[in-house]
Design an enzyme around this catalytic site. Sequence first.
Site, PDB file in Angstrom:
ATOM      1  N   ASN A 209      -8.504  -3.060  -3.019  1.00  0.00           N
ATOM      2  CA  ASN A 209      -7.477  -3.725  -2.225  1.00  0.00           C
ATOM      3  C   ASN A 209      -7.802  -3.551  -0.739  1.00  0.00           C
ATOM      4  O   ASN A 209      -8.807  -2.929  -0.392  1.00  0.00           O
ATOM      5  CB  ASN A 209      -6.089  -3.161  -2.566  1.00  0.00           C
ATOM      6  CG  ASN A 209      -6.047  -1.657  -2.360  1.00  0.00           C
ATOM      7  OD1 ASN A 209      -6.212  -1.173  -1.252  1.00  0.00           O
ATOM      8  ND2 ASN A 209      -5.851  -0.917  -3.447  1.00  0.00           N
ATOM      9  N   ASP A 278      -3.572   0.117  -9.594  1.00  0.00           N
ATOM     10  CA  ASP A 278      -2.651   0.341 -10.715  1.00  0.00           C
ATOM     11  C   ASP A 278      -3.353   0.195 -12.065  1.00  0.00           C
ATOM     12  O   ASP A 278      -2.932   0.776 -13.057  1.00  0.00           O
ATOM     13  CB  ASP A 278      -1.486  -0.654 -10.632  1.00  0.00           C
ATOM     14  CG  ASP A 278      -0.561  -0.308  -9.465  1.00  0.00           C
ATOM     15  OD1 ASP A 278      -0.408   0.894  -9.172  1.00  0.00           O
ATOM     16  OD2 ASP A 278      -0.006  -1.241  -8.843  1.00  0.00           O
ATOM     17  N   PHE A 322       4.765   5.816  -0.127  1.00  0.00           N
ATOM     18  CA  PHE A 322       4.782   4.556   0.613  1.00  0.00           C
ATOM     19  C   PHE A 322       5.055   3.427  -0.378  1.00  0.00           C
ATOM     20  O   PHE A 322       4.676   3.531  -1.552  1.00  0.00           O
ATOM     21  CB  PHE A 322       3.439   4.313   1.321  1.00  0.00           C
ATOM     22  CG  PHE A 322       3.378   4.961   2.681  1.00  0.00           C
ATOM     23  CD1 PHE A 322       3.365   6.343   2.807  1.00  0.00           C
ATOM     24  CD2 PHE A 322       3.347   4.183   3.826  1.00  0.00           C
ATOM     25  CE1 PHE A 322       3.329   6.949   4.058  1.00  0.00           C
ATOM     26  CE2 PHE A 322       3.304   4.772   5.088  1.00  0.00           C
ATOM     27  CZ  PHE A 322       3.302   6.151   5.209  1.00  0.00           C
TER      28      PHE A 322
HETATM   29  O1  C5P Z   1       4.318   1.714  -7.431  1.00  0.00           O
HETATM   30  P1  C5P Z   1       3.614   1.534  -6.136  1.00  0.00           P
HETATM   31  O2  C5P Z   1       2.116   1.449  -6.265  1.00  0.00           O
HETATM   32  O3  C5P Z   1       4.157   0.472  -5.258  1.00  0.00           O
HETATM   33  O4  C5P Z   1       3.938   2.908  -5.379  1.00  0.00           O
HETATM   34  C1  C5P Z   1       3.385   3.223  -4.146  1.00  0.00           C
HETATM   35  C2  C5P Z   1       3.430   4.699  -3.932  1.00  0.00           C
HETATM   36  O5  C5P Z   1       3.007   5.398  -5.088  1.00  0.00           O
HETATM   37  C3  C5P Z   1       2.477   5.136  -2.851  1.00  0.00           C
HETATM   38  O6  C5P Z   1       3.008   6.299  -2.273  1.00  0.00           O
HETATM   39  C4  C5P Z   1       1.197   5.407  -3.632  1.00  0.00           C
HETATM   40  O7  C5P Z   1       0.329   6.294  -2.951  1.00  0.00           O
HETATM   41  C5  C5P Z   1       1.723   5.996  -4.902  1.00  0.00           C
HETATM   42  N1  C5P Z   1       0.919   5.687  -6.081  1.00  0.00           N
HETATM   43  C6  C5P Z   1       0.240   6.706  -6.725  1.00  0.00           C
HETATM   44  N2  C5P Z   1      -0.490   6.454  -7.857  1.00  0.00           N
HETATM   45  C7  C5P Z   1      -0.565   5.205  -8.336  1.00  0.00           C
HETATM   46  C8  C5P Z   1       0.101   4.141  -7.696  1.00  0.00           C
HETATM   47  C9  C5P Z   1       0.836   4.440  -6.565  1.00  0.00           C
HETATM   48  O8  C5P Z   1       0.308   7.860  -6.251  1.00  0.00           O
HETATM   49  N3  C5P Z   1      -1.283   4.974  -9.431  1.00  0.00           N
END
Ligand code: C5P
Length: 399
Positions: A209, A278, A322
């Site tokens: 990304n 993700d 975040f």
């Molecule tokens: O669910 P989303 O990706 O929008 O969430 C964002 C937050 O979760 C950010 O703080 C990101 O660093 C963290 N995150 C994480 N592990 C993931 C996805 C997101 O720690 N696999």
Amino acid sequence: MSLMNKRIVLGITGSIAAYKSADLVRCLIDAGSDVRVVMTENAKRFITPLTMQALSHHPVHEDLFDVHMEAAMGHISLAKWADLILIAPASADCMASLAEGRADDLLTTLCLATTAPIALAPAMNQAMWRHAMTSAHRIALEKQGVHLLGPLHGSQACGDVGPGRMLESRDILEKVSALFETSLLSGLRVLVTAGPTHEAIDPVRYITNASSGKMGFALAEAAHVAGATVTVINGPVHIKKPAHLSCLSVLTAREMHDAVMTHVADCDILIAVAAVGDYRVETIATQKIHKESVVLSLQLTRNPDIAASVGALPEKPFIVGFAMETENLIARARLKRIQKKMDMIVANLFSPSCGMGCEDNEVTVISEANEVALPNMTKHQLARLLIEMIANEYRIKNS
Ligand code: C5P
């Protein structure tokens, strides 16, 4: 000593010590700061603007009424741009002007127009320094909150011995760095995740990304300046990593997850800034995929959620996350904070000109008790503000 990403206006006034400003500007830049030089008319009798331009890598600001400079970065913009105005050397005349609030040249005007701190490194003949008027000006300046760095006692260019020598560059640097330091996170250990992750498709391709890691590293730096011991676990980024931060580079979401889980027991605060992928490709092709078919399907599988895994720990640190969204920002961020058991979440709406990969960011900070919408600002300014907010909430939670 670090002045990483600090914006410093270096003012030079008419004193023989102006030759030392050439060395000072190099020291300031080596310490990580971005320097713009402002010279008074009398300063130019001692050192040339060309020298200072070559060393600072920017045109020197000399005149309040310079049409070209005002069109590029006017005096008010420069006053707002600065994190600090450092005047070295500061002559007796400069001290008198500032003490009286005069604005009769560019440098004094900047000092009146800025809200940034001002520091002076005085340099003058010992009798001038000892004069009752100079003492009165020094006291008036200190009352205004101006920081006086030095002067030293010693032999002077004119042959006198006494107080009035400008501090050496290294000493100015040390004192300037100390001005930026706070003890907001002193004694605390902060773990920061930063940047994107790469999820391989085949040996030469991957899914990623637009995250640059700038926000994560700005927060790591701000936490360091606030006295914390900082560890950064970063995905692939093109950022020069400061030597005073302990950084661990990883590639994939699972590697970042494992690194965080290994280090989390040793941290008081986790700031999860990384834009973690993700999903990953279920089966990575061992050889390069060739474009034989018109349609290519990739089977993706969910990656572990790092922040949520930390949130689920029985002994969890203070967690800051975040949330970047393209719609329903606040509602989604609120929900995310609760679902991932975060103490605080920093929400920003996706925009091509602000946030991911950009220099600026505009966010809303959400915690259980507060919801604060902040104006657009640089990531470094935002990082400093966020560290203050995090330190405040951390203290309330742990008091
Ligand atoms: O669910 P989303 O990706 O929008 O969430 C964002 C937050 O979760 C950010 O703080 C990101 O660093 C963290 N995150 C994480 N592990 C993931 C996805 C997101 O720690 N696999």
